[in-house]
Write a protein that holds these residues in place. Structure first.
Motif, PDB file in Angstrom:
ATOM      1  N   GLY A 129      -8.414  -5.819  -3.683  1.00 34.22           N
ATOM      2  CA  GLY A 129      -8.094  -5.317  -2.356  1.00 34.22           C
ATOM      3  C   GLY A 129      -9.291  -4.850  -1.554  1.00 34.22           C
ATOM      4  O   GLY A 129     -10.440  -5.242  -1.783  1.00 34.22           O
ATOM      5  N   MET A 130      -8.992  -3.950  -0.626  1.00 32.30           N
ATOM      6  CA  MET A 130      -9.976  -3.499   0.352  1.00 32.30           C
ATOM      7  C   MET A 130     -10.248  -2.008   0.208  1.00 32.30           C
ATOM      8  O   MET A 130      -9.377  -1.235  -0.183  1.00 32.30           O
ATOM      9  CB  MET A 130      -9.476  -3.796   1.770  1.00 32.30           C
ATOM     10  N   GLY A 183      -3.196  -3.865  -2.768  1.00 31.83           N
ATOM     11  CA  GLY A 183      -4.054  -4.107  -1.621  1.00 31.83           C
ATOM     12  C   GLY A 183      -5.330  -3.298  -1.693  1.00 31.83           C
ATOM     13  O   GLY A 183      -6.225  -3.452  -0.849  1.00 31.83           O
ATOM     14  N   GLY A 184      -5.409  -2.432  -2.722  1.00 37.58           N
ATOM     15  CA  GLY A 184      -6.584  -1.609  -2.942  1.00 37.58           C
ATOM     16  C   GLY A 184      -6.505  -0.956  -4.306  1.00 37.58           C
ATOM     17  O   GLY A 184      -5.847   0.069  -4.476  1.00 37.58           O
ATOM     18  N   ALA A 233      -3.324  -6.797   1.748  1.00 39.49           N
ATOM     19  CA  ALA A 233      -4.029  -5.532   1.975  1.00 39.49           C
ATOM     20  C   ALA A 233      -3.024  -4.404   2.164  1.00 39.49           C
ATOM     21  O   ALA A 233      -2.682  -3.679   1.235  1.00 39.49           O
ATOM     22  CB  ALA A 233      -4.946  -5.649   3.199  1.00 39.49           C
ATOM     23  N   TYR A 286     -10.696 -11.926   5.854  1.00 40.23           N
ATOM     24  CA  TYR A 286      -9.619 -11.020   5.509  1.00 40.23           C
ATOM     25  C   TYR A 286      -9.042 -11.440   4.162  1.00 40.23           C
ATOM     26  O   TYR A 286      -9.084 -12.612   3.788  1.00 40.23           O
ATOM     27  CB  TYR A 286      -8.526 -11.003   6.572  1.00 40.23           C
ATOM     28  N   ASP A 330      -8.314 -11.195  -4.397  1.00 40.31           N
ATOM     29  CA  ASP A 330      -7.915 -10.418  -3.218  1.00 40.31           C
ATOM     30  C   ASP A 330      -8.985  -9.400  -2.820  1.00 40.31           C
ATOM     31  O   ASP A 330      -8.675  -8.299  -2.385  1.00 40.31           O
ATOM     32  CB  ASP A 330      -6.587  -9.701  -3.508  1.00 40.31           C
ATOM     33  N   TYR A 379      -7.883   0.428   1.857  1.00 34.81           N
ATOM     34  CA  TYR A 379      -6.618   0.726   1.181  1.00 34.81           C
ATOM     35  C   TYR A 379      -6.832   1.222  -0.252  1.00 34.81           C
ATOM     36  O   TYR A 379      -5.931   1.141  -1.084  1.00 34.81           O
ATOM     37  CB  TYR A 379      -5.715  -0.501   1.203  1.00 34.81           C
ATOM     38  N   SER A 387       0.816  -1.212   0.000  1.00 35.97           N
ATOM     39  CA  SER A 387       0.000   0.000   0.000  1.00 35.97           C
ATOM     40  C   SER A 387       0.852   1.266   0.000  1.00 35.97           C
ATOM     41  O   SER A 387       0.337   2.353  -0.248  1.00 35.97           O
ATOM     42  CB  SER A 387      -0.941   0.012   1.213  1.00 35.97           C
ATOM     43  N   GLU A 429     -12.554  -8.053  -0.790  1.00 37.48           N
ATOM     44  CA  GLU A 429     -13.450  -8.232   0.352  1.00 37.48           C
ATOM     45  C   GLU A 429     -14.891  -8.429  -0.101  1.00 37.48           C
ATOM     46  O   GLU A 429     -15.750  -8.781   0.706  1.00 37.48           O
ATOM     47  CB  GLU A 429     -13.326  -7.050   1.311  1.00 37.48           C
TER      48      GLU A 429
END
Length: 314
Positions: free
Chosen positions: A189-190, A163-164, A313, A309, A221, A193, A117, A223
């Motif tokens: 990712g999330m 991660g995002g 991330a 999870y 990866d 991030y 990140s 969520e």
């Protein structure tokens, strides 16, 4: 096309090769037996505390000491932390594109020293415009990453490790015309991030209209992996895929149920679901439903409290 070299998600960089070529660092070339320019993947990197000028000096050294007309692969490692660090990387490559007519593989952000990140990028569209014969482009890091729509006739492999992954990049990929693209991998990712894409933003990719040659799709990866699995279950692009990856995310029994209840997946050679939150019963159902498919159900995870999870991330 053989996708086995991507099984570890980072190409073969950890094994000292990239795009089938041994990695040679420009900064450590002294004392080494240097291969011919076209027989190595050239890594250009500086330490994070060095100024932008240090990268420019390193790149100039590369141009002066290597027959760049023969170079096939370049890896950009650490670049300066200064605000224009990512911009100088892109500018250096774009401005010298005429000196790199044989470049076919490019990896930006090949950095393991700190969290993904923290890796800053910029708009990568100029690279695609400057290198019309590029066949492979891989990007690590999603911070400040951008991609405006372009058409590229030669690109066969496009990967984003993040991660995002910003929604602008996801939409950009969907709006690009990539008639030769065979392999597409997105680490979504999330939200925490910067991974703010929704299933609706993936629709142009899932339709496959601008990706007629696509044979591997990785939407990983995430969520919202269950929602993605449900969308993939009816996505037109799936019918012509050879392999599909919905791995590394927060896939649960609900997502797997939606996937199995959708269109047939028996034509796939490989289904990658590793790092998941499926029950033992659902894992057996997936295997039994796809007897002729290589299914990766490794890394069965347990939720932390009420929440899963993703694999990557921060």
């Amino acid at each position: 096309m053989d996708y086995s070299e991507f099984d570890d998600s980072v190409g073969n960089l950890d094994e000292g090769t990239y795009a089938g070529l041994p990695i040679v660092s420009v900064s450590e070339r002294k004392g080494q037996k240097i291969p011919a320019a076209g027989e190595a993947a050239w890594r250009i990197s500086v330490t994070s505390y060095e100024k932008v000028e240090a990268f420019e000096e390193q790149f100039t050294l590369f141009l002066e000491e290597v027959d760049t007309t023969e170079v096939k692969a370049i890896i950009i490692g650490q670049s300066p932390d200064a605000g224009d660090g990512s911009e100088v990387v892109v500018r250096s490559l774009v401005d010298n594109a005429p000196r790199l007519p044989g470049l076919r593989s490019l990896f930006l952000g090949a950095i393991d020293e700190y969290p993904i990140s923290w890796i800053r990028q910029g708009d990568i569209a100029p690279l695609l415009e400057a290198f019309p014969l590029l066949e492979r482009l891989e990007i690590r890091g999603g911070s400040d990453l951008g991609l405006r729509p372009v058409r590229h006739e030669s690109l066969r492999i496009l990967r984003f490790e993040s991660g995002g992954l910003p929604v602008e990049v996801v939409r950009g990929v969907g709006a690009c015309d990539l008639p030769a693209l065979e392999y597409l991998e997105l680490w979504l990712g999330m939200l925490e991030y910067g991974g703010d894409a929704t299933v609706a933003d993936l629709e142009p990719i899932l339709s496959g209209e601008r990706l007629p040659a696509l044979r591997h799709l990785g939407l990983q990866d995430s969520e919202i992996q269950d929602e993605i699995a449900a969308a993939v279950a009816s996505a037109p692009v799936v019918a012509r895929l050879e392999s599909l990856a919905l791995s590394m995310g927060m896939l649960t029994d609900a997502g797997a149920e939606a996937l199995l209840s959708g269109q047939p997946l028996s034509h796939l050679k490989r289904l990658d679901l590793h790092h998941h939150f499926l029950s033992d019963t659902m894992m057996d159902r997936v295997r039994d439903s796809l007897p002729g498919v290589e299914v990766d159900l490794s890394d069965q995870e347990e939720s932390r409290g009420d929440r899963g999870y993703v694999a990557v991330a921060e």
